[in-house]
Design a protein around this motif. Structure first.
Motif: not given
Length: 94
Positions: A14-43
């Motif tokens: 599991x990886x956590x990445x900071x993302x910028x989310x556009x909302x009401x003409x501003x950008x909000x920083x949020x942390x998003x979690x996803x999974x990366x496969x070490x064998x094939x690189x799929x996210x």
């Protein structure tokens, strides 16, 4: 450990990445979690990660709008000894 959705490998992490989310003409920083496969690189994002990421985004929007977040509402509800149903009547919502 989650199996990769592409190759089935259990070499995932599991990886956590900071993302910028556009909302009401501003950008909000949020942390998003996803999974990366070490064998094939799929996210990919598991259903649990998708639910958690959705919650993080909704909480960021509430904070931007000056609304109380779910933990703040929970603390207030408990301090008044209200059930969730009673609090929904008092605060509105479902």
């Amino acid at each position: 450990m989650k199996n990769c959705i592409t190759c089935g490998s259990t070499e995932t992490h599991e990886v956590q990445e900071e993302l910028l989310m556009r909302y009401k003409k501003v950008q909000l920083k949020v942390f998003s979690k996803f999974t990366i496969c070490g064998a094939c690189g799929e996210e990919f994002e598991s259903s649990d990660q998708a639910d958690a990421n959705d919650l993080v985004m909704r909480e960021a929007k509430k904070k931007h709008d000056g609304l109380l977040g779910r933990e703040e509402l929970r603390k207030i509800r408990l301090s008044f000894k209200l059930t969730q149903q009673e609090a929904a009547i008092v605060f509105g919502g479902g």
